[in-house]
Motif scaffolding. Structure first.
Motif, PDB file in Angstrom:
ATOM      1  N   LYS A 223     -13.237   1.986   7.331  1.00 14.98           N
ATOM      2  CA  LYS A 223     -11.722   1.811   7.247  1.00 14.98           C
ATOM      3  C   LYS A 223     -11.322   0.716   6.298  1.00 14.98           C
ATOM      4  N   TRP A 224     -12.097  -0.373   6.171  1.00 13.91           N
ATOM      5  CA  TRP A 224     -11.751  -1.377   5.344  1.00 13.91           C
ATOM      6  C   TRP A 224     -12.031  -0.806   3.796  1.00 13.91           C
ATOM      7  N   HIS A 225     -12.763   0.056   3.720  1.00 12.33           N
ATOM      8  CA  HIS A 225     -12.971   0.662   2.351  1.00 12.33           C
ATOM      9  C   HIS A 225     -11.858   1.491   1.999  1.00 12.33           C
ATOM     10  N   LEU A 226     -11.553   2.248   2.705  1.00 10.53           N
ATOM     11  CA  LEU A 226     -10.528   3.112   2.617  1.00 10.53           C
ATOM     12  C   LEU A 226      -9.205   2.478   2.213  1.00 10.53           C
ATOM     13  N   GLN A 227      -9.059   1.306   3.001  1.00  7.46           N
ATOM     14  CA  GLN A 227      -7.957   0.373   2.885  1.00  7.46           C
ATOM     15  C   GLN A 227      -7.651  -0.089   1.288  1.00  7.46           C
ATOM     16  N   LYS A 228      -8.729  -0.477   0.773  1.00  2.57           N
ATOM     17  CA  LYS A 228      -8.733  -0.958  -0.804  1.00  2.57           C
ATOM     18  C   LYS A 228      -9.794  -0.643  -1.714  1.00  2.57           C
ATOM     19  N   GLY A 229     -10.628   0.214  -1.258  1.00  2.22           N
ATOM     20  CA  GLY A 229     -11.582   0.630  -2.224  1.00  2.22           C
ATOM     21  C   GLY A 229     -13.046   0.307  -2.036  1.00  2.22           C
TER      22      GLY A 229
ATOM     23  N   GLU B  85      -1.900  -1.247   8.285  1.00  2.00           N
ATOM     24  CA  GLU B  85      -1.176  -2.422   8.148  1.00  2.00           C
ATOM     25  C   GLU B  85      -2.047  -3.654   8.570  1.00  2.00           C
ATOM     26  N   SER B  86      -2.656  -3.470   9.746  1.00  2.00           N
ATOM     27  CA  SER B  86      -3.497  -4.692  10.309  1.00  2.00           C
ATOM     28  C   SER B  86      -4.835  -4.748   9.904  1.00  2.00           C
ATOM     29  N   VAL B  87      -5.404  -3.808   9.243  1.00  2.00           N
ATOM     30  CA  VAL B  87      -6.626  -3.939   8.921  1.00  2.00           C
ATOM     31  C   VAL B  87      -7.140  -4.845   7.685  1.00  2.00           C
ATOM     32  N   MET B  88      -7.680  -5.909   8.060  1.00  2.00           N
ATOM     33  CA  MET B  88      -7.668  -6.922   6.920  1.00  2.00           C
ATOM     34  C   MET B  88      -9.146  -7.465   6.854  1.00  2.00           C
TER      35      MET B  88
END
Length: 605
Positions: A169-175, A431-434
């Motif tokens: 999920k982190w990966h999908l958020q920003k690559g 939105e809150s996956v950081m």
């Protein structure tokens, strides 16, 4: 250049075959296993320096070592410390320095490297990675202790690694997944500029940073353009020369026609007037061969046009992607693979322009942050137009205005994501996956960094090692080709931190100082060109060569992406056109396609 692996204990025949298969492409000249003091070490060698005497694992009475990379100052270190060598390899230099100085020797090394050094006396193994993360190195304590140059060396040898879905999920958020973490449970990445010490007796692991880029920002700022230009000229010529001379084989250079590769070639011909240069000629989309040919003619290089087409891409794409071991989101893995494959037929060492943008202000987002207040005022006057603007091509003025309006509608980290990787940071549930530990490494809480420096440091900790260098390492090593990057030279990047921001981005002109240096060596208007490289259109790929794959994977009844993102949202915003601009939409679709391919092939690796 090579592939390395090691683990506690003995491997059976099947495990050795799996390790060899996973890393042989990195070292086609020879593959060697050796058991030393309860450890199994493996080295797959691509011979560049000391062809006759450089085989590994390298061993002395006290030290055993496997090494991936090149140390460009190894001859200077021989003289400086009066080393009595039995070979002519840079590997032995590291071993002898460690025996003299311990871990302090890591600071002396100038080059790209990832190595494992076992101290038989203290029963400790050190994993060491270069300052910027040019060379990869992974490790795991799941099965005692193991390390390797690529994921699959470890996961194929020790089956049972599970996917870490929170990290996906982190990966999908920003690559990418930041810091030490990967998309796998119990499998980690050695941080750039660090060494890790595994104590065999205590079964404990400690890490220590031996180089910190931020320290060099405290130097007095260089503001005089002429002074900076003279220093850059000298430093960059030295960076190129080191990479030209530190090889027993001929060294060539990629020439894309842009500022960075043009400068690399201009400096390289000083060392070798008969330099071989290579560019891409393609019928599929981007083709800068005409500009590259003009520059090659000026520099009088032996120029080669590598014809690349993507006719075989439908059959090649899954292999290209799976070589990364993760669902990497970067369309340039495609041209990078084909260009490296073609270039490897001519030589085994090649220079490239990687790092020029990251250390000298080449990306458009740097101009955005440098002129943040001015652009914010312009956007305010326009009233926030994004919701009324139609979709458009990536480089049109309308597209730029659209992205500007989108950018200022966001805040904080979301702004940075939108201006960089621009993936699913704005999707429901994200939105809150950081995963921002790579940003928190830089202390942005005070005013010691301006907005441009903050953005460049954020890239330094994230995109640079996690996407750019990973892409080029895998792409070149798949074809047994060693890529060298003068722009990440130790002395050069340390000096770059002392440059005033106006010499990196001047007004809205990116990469200002490099453009000024380019004027000295290249006639014409190359210095005016925007950032370019070996590019490919994601939209064209998904509508043509990858259309069948895209339809099969993303229109399936039970896609893996639904684990993370609502299927209706993907259908409304991505599978159907109209609600997103083409750039964001097709990049997102490629990310989902890569995720599906990776998951299908890597589940329970």
């Amino acid at each position: 250049m090579c592939g390395i692996f090691g683990c506690i204990g003995t491997l059976n025949t099947e495990q050795k075959q799996k390790v060899t298969s996973a890393l042989k492409h990195r070292g086609p000249d020879g593959q060697y296993f050796k058991e030393i003091d309860g450890f199994t070490f493996f080295h797959a060698r691509l011979s560049i320096i000391d062809v006759a005497g450089g085989n590994q694992p390298f061993e002395t009475d006290r030290i055993a070592m496997v090494f991936n990379g090149e140390i460009y100052n190894y001859k200077e270190l021989m003289q400086k410390y009066q080393l009595q060598m039995r070979t002519a390899s840079d590997t032995e230099v590291i071993v002898q320095l460690f025996e003299k100085m311990g871990t302090a020797c890591f600071q002396e090394l100038d080059g790209m490297f990832a190595f494992a050094l076992y101290d038989k006396l203290d029963k400790k193994i050190f994993l060491v990675r270069d300052r910027v993360g040019k060379k990869p190195l992974y490790f795991s304590q799941k099965n005692g202790f193991a390390f390797g140059s690529e994921y699959k060396a470890i996961t194929s040898c020790f089956p049972g690694f599970q996917i870490n879905e929170e990290h996906v999920k982190w990966h999908l958020q920003k690559g990418f997944v930041a810091g030490e973490n990967t998309v796998y449970q119990d499998l980690f990445e050695v941080l750039p500029g660090h060494f890790y010490c595994y104590n065999v007796h205590k079964k404990s692991l400690q890490k220590e940073q031996f180089w910190n880029f931020e320290n060099y920002f405290a130097s007095p700022k260089i503001k005089n353009q002429n002074e900076a230009l003279q220093q850059l000229d000298i430093l960059f010529e030295n960076a190129v020369r080191k990479r030209m001379l530190s090889s027993d084989f001929e060294v060539g250079a990629f020439l894309s026609g842009g500022i960075d590769s043009s400068l690399v070639c201009a400096m390289a011909v000083k060392t070798n007037p008969n330099l071989k240069t290579f560019t891409v000629k393609s019928k599929d989309g981007f083709d800068e061969s005409a500009v590259a040919a003009m520059i090659a003619k000026q520099l009088k290089t032996e120029h080669h046009e590598l014809y690349v087409d993507y006719d075989s891409l439908p059959n090649d794409y899954e292999k290209i992607l799976l070589s990364y071991g993760e669902p990497i989101v970067d369309e340039s893995i495609i041209p990078s693979y084909y260009v490296a494959k073609a270039a490897s037929e001519h030589l085994r060492v090649i220079l490239n322009g990687d790092g020029g943008d990251e250390f000298f202000g080449g990306y458009r987002r740097y101009s955005l942050y440098k002129n943040y207040n001015k652009l914010k005022a312009v956007n305010s006057l326009s009233g926030g137009l994004s919701k009324f603007l139609p979709a458009s091509d990536k480089n049109s003025r309308l597209a730029k205005l659209n992205r500007l309006s989108d950018f200022f509608s966001l805040k904080g980290e979301a702004q940075y994501f939108s201006a960089s990787t621009d993936l699913f940071f704005d999707a429901p549930g994200f939105e809150s996956v950081m995963d921002l530990n790579y940003i928190s490494q830089a202390d942005f809480s005070d005013s010691k960094y301006d907005a441009l420096e903050q953005t460049m440091l954020t890239d330094f900790y994230g995109i640079l090692p996690k996407v750019l260098f990973k892409k080029m390492d895998i792409a070149t090593m798949q074809s047994g080709l060693e890529g060298r990057s003068p722009f990440i030279d130790k002395s050069l990047i340390e000096w770059s931190a002392s440059l005033d921001s106006n010499l990196k981005v001047n007004g809205f002109t990116t990469k200002y100082l490099l453009r000024e240096l380019n004027k000295k060596y290249i006639d014409g208007a190359v210095y005016k060109l925007p950032k370019k490289g070996f590019e490919v259109s994601v939209k064209d790929l998904l509508q043509h060569q990858l259309k069948e794959l895209y339809q099969d994977y993303l229109h399936s009844s039970n896609p893996y992406y639904a684990t993370f993102i609502d299927k209706k949202y993907i259908a409304d915003y991505y599978l159907n056109a109209g609600k997103l601009n083409d750039v964001k939409r097709y990049k997102g679709l490629l990310a989902l396609l890569n995720l599906e391919i990776w998951h299908k092939n890597i589940t329970k690796v």
